[in-house]
Each structure stands twice: as structure tokens, then as C-alpha cells.
Scaffold this active site. Structure first.
Site, PDB file in Angstrom:
ATOM      1  N   VAL A   1      -2.297  -7.203  -2.404  1.00 53.47           N
ATOM      2  CA  VAL A   1      -2.010  -8.341  -1.245  1.00 53.47           C
ATOM      3  C   VAL A   1      -2.924  -9.434  -0.957  1.00 53.47           C
ATOM      4  CG1 VAL A   1      -0.784  -6.262  -0.104  1.00 53.47           C
ATOM      5  CG2 VAL A   1      -2.962  -6.887   0.470  1.00 53.47           C
TER       6      VAL A   1
ATOM      7  N   TYR B   1     -13.960  -3.354   9.945  1.00 53.32           N
ATOM      8  CA  TYR B   1     -12.570  -2.730   9.943  1.00 53.32           C
ATOM      9  C   TYR B   1     -11.796  -2.886  11.089  1.00 53.32           C
ATOM     10  CZ  TYR B   1      -8.978   0.785   9.422  1.00 53.32           C
ATOM     11  OH  TYR B   1      -7.841   1.698   9.388  1.00 53.32           O
TER      12      TYR B   1
ATOM     13  N   SER C   1      -4.451  -0.150  13.979  1.00 55.34           N
ATOM     14  CA  SER C   1      -5.079   1.093  14.144  1.00 55.34           C
ATOM     15  C   SER C   1      -5.503   0.921  15.343  1.00 55.34           C
ATOM     16  CB  SER C   1      -6.430   1.144  13.136  1.00 55.34           C
ATOM     17  OG  SER C   1      -7.224   2.107  13.602  1.00 55.34           O
TER      18      SER C   1
ATOM     19  N   LYS D   1      -8.464  -4.945  12.221  1.00 56.34           N
ATOM     20  CA  LYS D   1      -7.137  -4.532  12.960  1.00 56.34           C
ATOM     21  C   LYS D   1      -6.929  -5.183  14.156  1.00 56.34           C
ATOM     22  CE  LYS D   1      -6.201  -1.687   9.594  1.00 56.34           C
ATOM     23  NZ  LYS D   1      -4.838  -1.602   8.782  1.00 56.34           N
TER      24      LYS D   1
ATOM     25  N   GLY E   1       0.978  -1.207  -0.044  1.00 51.10           N
ATOM     26  CA  GLY E   1      -0.147  -0.034  -0.172  1.00 51.10           C
ATOM     27  C   GLY E   1       0.866   1.220  -0.072  1.00 51.10           C
ATOM     28  N   ALA E   2       1.997   0.999  -0.624  1.00 54.97           N
ATOM     29  CA  ALA E   2       3.018   2.194  -0.499  1.00 54.97           C
ATOM     30  C   ALA E   2       2.685   3.454  -1.205  1.00 54.97           C
ATOM     31  CB  ALA E   2       4.511   1.614  -1.212  1.00 54.97           C
TER      32      ALA E   2
HETATM   33  P1  NAI Z   1      -4.821   5.275   1.711  1.00 60.73           P
HETATM   34  O1  NAI Z   1      -6.186   4.949   1.303  1.00 60.73           O
HETATM   35  O2  NAI Z   1      -4.376   6.663   1.693  1.00 60.73           O
HETATM   36  O3  NAI Z   1      -3.839   4.264   1.112  1.00 60.73           O
HETATM   37  C1  NAI Z   1      -3.870   2.843   0.942  1.00 60.73           C
HETATM   38  C2  NAI Z   1      -3.100   2.536  -0.153  1.00 60.73           C
HETATM   39  O4  NAI Z   1      -3.216   1.165  -0.125  1.00 60.73           O
HETATM   40  C3  NAI Z   1      -3.447   2.819  -1.279  1.00 60.73           C
HETATM   41  O5  NAI Z   1      -2.438   3.348  -2.158  1.00 60.73           O
HETATM   42  C4  NAI Z   1      -4.119   1.740  -2.203  1.00 60.73           C
HETATM   43  O6  NAI Z   1      -3.916   1.856  -3.594  1.00 60.73           O
HETATM   44  C5  NAI Z   1      -3.355   0.742  -1.595  1.00 60.73           C
HETATM   45  N1  NAI Z   1      -4.343  -0.566  -1.684  1.00 60.73           N
HETATM   46  C6  NAI Z   1      -5.674  -0.648  -1.364  1.00 60.73           C
HETATM   47  N2  NAI Z   1      -6.014  -2.252  -1.407  1.00 60.73           N
HETATM   48  C7  NAI Z   1      -4.693  -2.665  -1.634  1.00 60.73           C
HETATM   49  C8  NAI Z   1      -4.595  -4.186  -2.077  1.00 60.73           C
HETATM   50  N3  NAI Z   1      -5.296  -5.033  -2.099  1.00 60.73           N
HETATM   51  N4  NAI Z   1      -3.143  -4.728  -2.226  1.00 60.73           N
HETATM   52  C9  NAI Z   1      -2.171  -3.509  -2.307  1.00 60.73           C
HETATM   53  N5  NAI Z   1      -2.561  -2.261  -2.219  1.00 60.73           N
HETATM   54  C10 NAI Z   1      -3.413  -1.717  -1.839  1.00 60.73           C
HETATM   55  O7  NAI Z   1      -4.598   4.734   3.448  1.00 60.73           O
HETATM   56  P2  NAI Z   1      -3.995   5.131   4.573  1.00 60.73           P
HETATM   57  O8  NAI Z   1      -4.467   6.073   5.414  1.00 60.73           O
HETATM   58  O9  NAI Z   1      -2.557   5.639   4.133  1.00 60.73           O
HETATM   59  O10 NAI Z   1      -3.721   3.935   5.173  1.00 60.73           O
HETATM   60  C11 NAI Z   1      -2.484   3.007   5.531  1.00 60.73           C
HETATM   61  C12 NAI Z   1      -2.982   2.075   6.642  1.00 60.73           C
HETATM   62  O11 NAI Z   1      -2.873   2.749   7.712  1.00 60.73           O
HETATM   63  C13 NAI Z   1      -4.012   1.210   6.353  1.00 60.73           C
HETATM   64  O12 NAI Z   1      -3.670  -0.073   6.868  1.00 60.73           O
HETATM   65  C14 NAI Z   1      -4.990   1.905   7.256  1.00 60.73           C
HETATM   66  O13 NAI Z   1      -5.914   0.897   7.881  1.00 60.73           O
HETATM   67  C15 NAI Z   1      -4.102   2.311   8.447  1.00 60.73           C
HETATM   68  N6  NAI Z   1      -4.708   3.323   9.210  1.00 60.73           N
HETATM   69  C16 NAI Z   1      -4.975   4.400   8.682  1.00 60.73           C
HETATM   70  C17 NAI Z   1      -5.630   5.772   9.560  1.00 60.73           C
HETATM   71  C18 NAI Z   1      -6.007   6.708   8.780  1.00 60.73           C
HETATM   72  O14 NAI Z   1      -6.805   7.452   9.754  1.00 60.73           O
HETATM   73  N7  NAI Z   1      -5.799   7.359   7.639  1.00 60.73           N
HETATM   74  C19 NAI Z   1      -5.810   5.174  10.903  1.00 60.73           C
HETATM   75  C20 NAI Z   1      -5.763   4.194  11.187  1.00 60.73           C
HETATM   76  C21 NAI Z   1      -4.936   3.155  10.702  1.00 60.73           C
END
Ligand code: NAI
Length: 251
Positions: free
Chosen positions: A64, A155, A142, A159, A12-13
Site C-alpha cells: 500500500v 503507531y 485503532s 491511527k 492487508g487482507a
Molecule cells: P496482522 O499483522 O495480522 O495483518 C496485517 C496484514 O497486513 C498482513 O497480512 C500483512 O502482510 C499486511 N501488510 C503489512 N504491510 C503491508 C503493506 N505495506 N501493504 C499491504 N499489506 C501489508 O494485523 P491485524 O491485527 O489483522 O491488523 C489489521 C489492522 O487492524 C491494522 O491496521 C492494525 O493496525 C489494526 N488494529 C489491530 C489491532 C490488534 O490488536 N490486532 C488493534 C487495533 C487496530
């Protein structure tokens, strides 16, 4: 903290938190594989990070939740950058809605990416880590997985599962030079959080008010905790869960 000579894989980079983690790891000297569902975005960001950090950085399209694709991409990373020493299971999806209004296809998708995706990618890199007797696995959980979050019921469950998975795997791998830890962001300013704002400004404002530091986090708040767990200095820390959330969750 330096990570020279290490190869990292971040899932998810191309997203908000994953991009910041990738940037921090590359700045610390690691070679970084950026894997994302959006391969073009991952490759574009990889090019930028290679230019700005001087580290070797490469981008890959990878879902993934599809084990065959994960195996192929892990093989390509090993050829391009070497065996994976540091795995950051960051890919995650969310859908804000009340549980009673959510449907099974949504549950299946969230579990497949957030939980099974973590299991699949971890399994794909683990044999190499065991062989080399070195590994750093960092899951992005999370605070929702520690205390629960309304509107994110399934969700939150995934987590919580990621946190427990890290603890159990940490026990199994503790004598093999491998550590497994979880970093739990609180509300963090990314595309994923946009959904909360869309669900209602009141809910979004309430979120930042609930944070003792009275602000939403940034991806750059989260990334240094990952770099620390990835470092040699964190060798004696495993099975831990660290919230990076301005004091939202304390335990
Ligand atoms: P985001 O939506 O900005 O980025 C997520 C990335 O994961 C995207 O680039 C997307 O294309 C990619 N992705 C989605 N499904 C995928 C798959 N099946 N295989 C590979 N890549 C995939 O989200 P964010 O906020 O950067 O989240 C990153 C992590 O942090 C997640 O695990 C999220 O649950 C966790 N998180 C985020 C919070 C927030 O408030 N933004 C709070 C707590 C946890």
C-alpha cells in the site's frame, strides 16, 4: 445486510482482521479483491473464500505504500472484478517499543504503511467512486489513535491521522454518494497482537483486564461493523469513528 453487485477492495487482507473482513464481505454477496504484501497468502485465501462463499474473490500482491504498484493493482481489479465500490484500508504494521528506544527508520515505515498507505490507496480508487456517485471507504484505525497507547507512540499517531483523514475526506465527498468512516478495534487476537504477548505476559494480561468485557477481541468481532458501514443501510452515516473494543474506549 446484502452487498450483492458491489466490488470491495480490502488491503492487508491476508492478516487476521483483514481476512475476517474479506470473509464477511464475500458472505454478504460482494465481489472481493484481497490485496496484501504477501500475494501468495492473499491468492490462497481468495481461493478458499471463493469456494466457501460462492462470491467472486481474487487475490493480489500489493504494497500500500508504493503508489505505482497500487495504481497497477487497482487497474487489474477494475478489469477482473469491476470498479471498486467499497474500500477497506486495513493494512497496518506496529512495533511495540518505548518511543525513546525507537528509531527513525521504524517511524518512517509505520507512517508509510499505516497513514500514507491509506492516503495512496484511497486516492487511487476515489475518481471511480466520484464518477459512479457511490463509494464506501472504511478505515481500520485503532483505539490507540483515540486515547493513545504506551509502547505504540508513533503507531498511535498514525491511527489518529487515519481518523482525521476520514473525517476531512467525508466532508469533501459528502455530496457525491461517498461515505468515509473509521472502525477502531481494541486489542484483537491476531499476529499483530502477538508482539504484545512477546513483550511480556504481564502487559498482555493487563490489556484484557482493562477491557470492560474482560476479553481480547476476535477478528470476527470487528468485521460486522465494516460490513455495516459498507452497506446501503449506512448511507446517511459519514465521518464517524466506531470503536469495537468491548467497551475499552467510550466517547
Ligand atoms: P496482522 O499483522 O495480522 O495483518 C496485517 C496484514 O497486513 C498482513 O497480512 C500483512 O502482510 C499486511 N501488510 C503489512 N504491510 C503491508 C503493506 N505495506 N501493504 C499491504 N499489506 C501489508 O494485523 P491485524 O491485527 O489483522 O491488523 C489489521 C489492522 O487492524 C491494522 O491496521 C492494525 O493496525 C489494526 N488494529 C489491530 C489491532 C490488534 O490488536 N490486532 C488493534 C487495533 C487496530
Amino acid at each position: 445486510m446484502r452487498l450483492n453487485g458491489r466490488t470491495a477492495l480490502v488491503t492487508g487482507a491476508a492478516g487476521g482482521i483483514g481476512a475476517a473482513i474479506s470473509r464477511h464481505l464475500a458472505r454478504a454477496g460482494a465481489q472481493v479483491a484481497l490485496a496484501d504484501l504477501d500475494g501468495d497468502a492473499a491468492r490462497k485465501l481468495a481461493g478458499e473464500l471463493a469456494d466457501t462463499t460462492g462470491s467472486r474473490v481474487a487475490g493480489y500482491a500489493m504494497d500500500v505504500s508504493v503508489s505505482g504498484v497500487v495504481a497497477d493493482v487497482v487497474g487489474a481489479i477494475e478489469t477482473d472484478l469491476g470498479g471498486v465500490d467499497i474500500l477497506v484500508n486495513n493494512a497496518g504494521i506496529d512495533r511495540i517499543e518505548r518511543f525513546v528506544e525507537s528509531t527513525e527508520p521504524t517511524w518512517q515505515k509505520i507512517v508509510a504503511v499505516n497513514y500514507l498507505g491509506t492516503v495512496i490507496v484511497t486516492r487511487a480508487i476515489l475518481d471511480g467512486m466520484i464518477e459512479r456517485r457511490f463509494g464506501r471507504i472504511i478505515n481500520i484505525g485503532s483505539d490507540a489513535g483515540r486515547v493513545g497507547s504506551s509502547g505504540e507512540v508513533v503507531y498511535s499517531g498514525t491511527k489518529g491521522a487515519v481518523i482525521a483523514f476520514a473525517k476531512a475526506l467525508a466532508r469533501e465527498t459528502a455530496t457525491k454518494g461517498i461515505t468515509v468512516n473509521t472502525v477502531c478495534p481494541g486489542p484483537t487476537d491476531t499476529a499483530l497482537l502477538e508482539q504484545v504477548a512477546q513483550a511480556g505476559q504481564g502487559r498482555f494480561d493487563a490489556l484484557s483486564k482493562a477491557v470492560p468485557m474482560k476479553r481480547i477481541g476476535t477478528p470476527d468481532d470487528v468485521a460486522p461493523a465494516v460490513t455495516f458501514f459498507a452497506s446501503d443501510e449506512a448511507a446517511y452515516i459519514t465521518g464517524q469513528t466506531l470503536s469495537v473494543s468491548g467497551g475499552l474506549t467510550m466517547s
